[in-house]
Write a protein that holds these residues in place. Structure first.
Motif, PDB file in Angstrom:
ATOM      1  N   ARG A   1      55.683  53.411  35.365  1.00 23.17           N
ATOM      2  CA  ARG A   1      56.651  53.098  36.397  1.00 23.17           C
ATOM      3  C   ARG A   1      56.074  52.823  37.807  1.00 23.17           C
ATOM      4  O   ARG A   1      56.796  51.717  38.403  1.00 23.17           O
ATOM      5  CB  ARG A   1      57.784  54.419  36.317  1.00 23.17           C
ATOM      6  CG  ARG A   1      58.600  54.486  37.569  1.00 23.17           C
ATOM      7  CD  ARG A   1      59.732  55.649  37.404  1.00 23.17           C
ATOM      8  NE  ARG A   1      60.520  55.736  38.706  1.00 23.17           N
ATOM      9  CZ  ARG A   1      61.461  56.882  38.787  1.00 23.17           C
ATOM     10  NH1 ARG A   1      61.482  57.802  38.071  1.00 23.17           N
ATOM     11  NH2 ARG A   1      61.978  56.763  39.992  1.00 23.17           N
TER      12      ARG A   1
ATOM     13  N   LYS B   1      54.559  49.325  37.721  1.00 25.07           N
ATOM     14  CA  LYS B   1      55.644  48.271  37.752  1.00 25.07           C
ATOM     15  C   LYS B   1      56.515  48.283  39.018  1.00 25.07           C
ATOM     16  O   LYS B   1      56.885  46.940  39.453  1.00 25.07           O
ATOM     17  CB  LYS B   1      56.905  48.932  36.403  1.00 25.07           C
ATOM     18  CG  LYS B   1      57.817  47.764  36.221  1.00 25.07           C
ATOM     19  CD  LYS B   1      58.664  48.261  35.137  1.00 25.07           C
ATOM     20  CE  LYS B   1      59.745  47.294  34.873  1.00 25.07           C
ATOM     21  NZ  LYS B   1      60.714  47.669  33.658  1.00 25.07           N
ATOM     22  N   GLU B   2      56.840  49.300  39.587  1.00 25.49           N
ATOM     23  CA  GLU B   2      57.629  49.149  40.882  1.00 25.49           C
ATOM     24  C   GLU B   2      56.828  48.670  42.037  1.00 25.49           C
ATOM     25  O   GLU B   2      57.204  48.083  42.853  1.00 25.49           O
ATOM     26  CB  GLU B   2      58.125  50.785  41.247  1.00 25.49           C
ATOM     27  CG  GLU B   2      59.402  51.119  40.316  1.00 25.49           C
ATOM     28  CD  GLU B   2      59.864  52.489  40.787  1.00 25.49           C
ATOM     29  OE1 GLU B   2      59.450  53.239  41.703  1.00 25.49           O
ATOM     30  OE2 GLU B   2      60.676  53.022  40.163  1.00 25.49           O
TER      31      GLU B   2
ATOM     32  N   SER C   1      56.530  44.959  41.533  1.00 22.26           N
ATOM     33  CA  SER C   1      57.763  44.232  41.684  1.00 22.26           C
ATOM     34  C   SER C   1      58.088  44.305  43.319  1.00 22.26           C
ATOM     35  O   SER C   1      58.950  43.660  43.805  1.00 22.26           O
ATOM     36  CB  SER C   1      59.020  45.091  41.173  1.00 22.26           C
ATOM     37  OG  SER C   1      59.061  46.379  41.807  1.00 22.26           O
ATOM     38  N   GLY C   2      57.225  44.848  44.394  1.00 19.68           N
ATOM     39  CA  GLY C   2      57.265  44.717  45.596  1.00 19.68           C
ATOM     40  C   GLY C   2      57.702  45.938  46.615  1.00 19.68           C
ATOM     41  O   GLY C   2      58.016  45.976  47.527  1.00 19.68           O
ATOM     42  N   LYS C   3      57.902  47.143  45.561  1.00 17.58           N
ATOM     43  CA  LYS C   3      58.350  48.038  46.166  1.00 17.58           C
ATOM     44  C   LYS C   3      57.143  49.044  47.005  1.00 17.58           C
ATOM     45  O   LYS C   3      56.006  48.666  46.594  1.00 17.58           O
ATOM     46  CB  LYS C   3      58.740  49.073  45.235  1.00 17.58           C
ATOM     47  CG  LYS C   3      60.331  49.082  44.891  1.00 17.58           C
ATOM     48  CD  LYS C   3      60.879  50.364  43.947  1.00 17.58           C
ATOM     49  CE  LYS C   3      62.407  50.303  43.691  1.00 17.58           C
ATOM     50  NZ  LYS C   3      62.852  51.294  43.154  1.00 17.58           N
TER      51      LYS C   3
ATOM     52  N   ASP D   1      47.079  43.998  35.194  1.00 15.96           N
ATOM     53  CA  ASP D   1      48.246  44.338  36.168  1.00 15.96           C
ATOM     54  C   ASP D   1      47.259  45.273  37.152  1.00 15.96           C
ATOM     55  O   ASP D   1      47.685  45.096  38.529  1.00 15.96           O
ATOM     56  CB  ASP D   1      49.142  45.470  35.524  1.00 15.96           C
ATOM     57  CG  ASP D   1      50.169  44.406  34.740  1.00 15.96           C
ATOM     58  OD1 ASP D   1      50.349  43.388  35.126  1.00 15.96           O
ATOM     59  OD2 ASP D   1      50.920  45.184  34.032  1.00 15.96           O
TER      60      ASP D   1
END
Length: 353
Positions: A71, A74-75, A78-80, A177
């Motif tokens: 998580r 992934k976040e 995503s740009g967080k 990643d």
């Protein structure tokens, strides 16, 4: 003999260092060999993994915490921001890595301490996970090196000197990643370096009065201090603290001025006490001097009484009566002189702070 003894001690020290270094080298070589064979040697498994029940030197994926690691990656991809990721984990009540390790070890005391302090996810914890290459299935070791035997602090080695064993355990994050995240972090670091500000003089010194956390500082907008605990844990609305730099500096200056005023006033009080002490000492010394002078006069009178008796100006009976009186006076006066001298000495030894 002393010289030979010193040489003997020095020689023993050299032998000790030699054998200690040899033993240390053998231990490190053994550990490196195990790590090179893909064996996990550290005390605790990284967050996201647990040690295999069948083989304590083997890492296996932990079903729950591995999802948290995924998580986080992934976040971030995503740009967080790391701050936003922390905020979400705290909002969802996810235990921090420290709490999870305490659960792994089964330390009820440590776990109770963690629960009491209510540790929160923050940028540091998120950054450590995002920068941990072990999530790609790669074992990393020999990142530090001791220069000498007995060194307490090891020297960090450059990343290109680290040793790696790939495909050592099941990966949680793909290498692609992980490399993307590393590139994004490097880009963010470069951007931060360009807008870097000087560290404010009160940074790290201000404490939140509600939760006890250190106040964070930002130059964004109007420079200010704020309680990051409020932002990291939105469920707790007590720490809605935000103070501008100018206001914080004004308060600190007032407090410092009050402390200076108190210090100045206290010095005045001390000076007054010293003056009074000096005056009391002066009076005590004068009283002692007067008493010693009185003793000299009585001794003089006693001598004159004796001279009168020797010259037959007074009879023996009169002289003996006079001598008895003078001696009683001298004994009493001498006792008082000793007491006064002790009092003067005591007053002299007293040091007013």
């Amino acid at each position: 003999m002393g010289g030979i003894g010193e040489i003997d001690v020095a020689f023993k020290g050299i032998l000790y260092d030699f054998f200690s270094e040899e033993k240390s080298s053998k231990v490190l070589l053994t550990l490196d060999t195990k790590r090179g064979n893909g064996k996990y040697i550290a005390t605790y498994a990284p967050y996201g993994y647990v040690k295999s029940p069948e083989d304590k030197h083997k890492l296996v994926v932990d079903e729950f915490t591995s999802q948290i690691v995924k998580r986080i990656f992934k976040e971030f991809l995503s740009g967080k921001s790391m701050y936003k990721i922390s905020e979400g984990l705290n909002r969802d009540g996810i235990d921090t890595p420290g709490v999870y390790i305490a659960i792994q070890v089964g330390s009820e005391k440590q776990l109770a301490r963690y629960r009491e302090k209510k540790p929160l996810w923050n940028n540091v914890a998120i950054g450590r996970i995002l920068g941990n290459e072990q999530y790609t299935g790669t074992m990393i070791y020999s990142r530090f090196k001791n220069e000498n035997v007995g060194d307490k602090h090891a020297k960090a080695l450059p990343e290109d000197e680290w040793k790696r064993v790939e495909n050592c355990h099941e990966a949680i994050i793909s290498k692609e990643d992980f490399e993307k995240v590393a590139a994004m972090q490097k880009e963010n670091t470069c951007a931060s370096a360009k807008r870097k500000h000087e560290i404010h003089c009160l940074t790290g010194k201000m404490i939140c009065g509600n939760c006890g956390h250190r106040l964070s500082h930002t130059y964004a907008g109007r420079p200010k201090y704020y309680c990051a605990n409020h932002y990291l844990d939105k469920a707790d609305g007590k720490c809605n603290i935000s103070v501008l730099n100018v206001d914080m500096e004004s308060v600190v200056k007032k407090v410092l001025q009050m402390m200076i005023d108190v210090l100045v006033d206290s010095r005045k009080v001390v000076d007054m006490q010293r003056e009074k002490q000096a005056e009391r000492l002066k009076q005590a010394e004068k009283h002692l001097s007067d008493m010693e002078h009185s003793r000299e006069l009585i001794e003089k009178d006693l001598r004159e009484a004796y001279e009168s008796y020797k010259l037959e100006m007074t009879d023996k009976k009169t002289y003996l009566e006079q001598r008895k009186i003078y001696e009683q006076m001298l004994a009493s006066l001498q006792e008082n002189i000793e007491k006064q001298r002790a009092a003067v000495t005591k007053m002299t030894d007293v040091d007013v702070p």
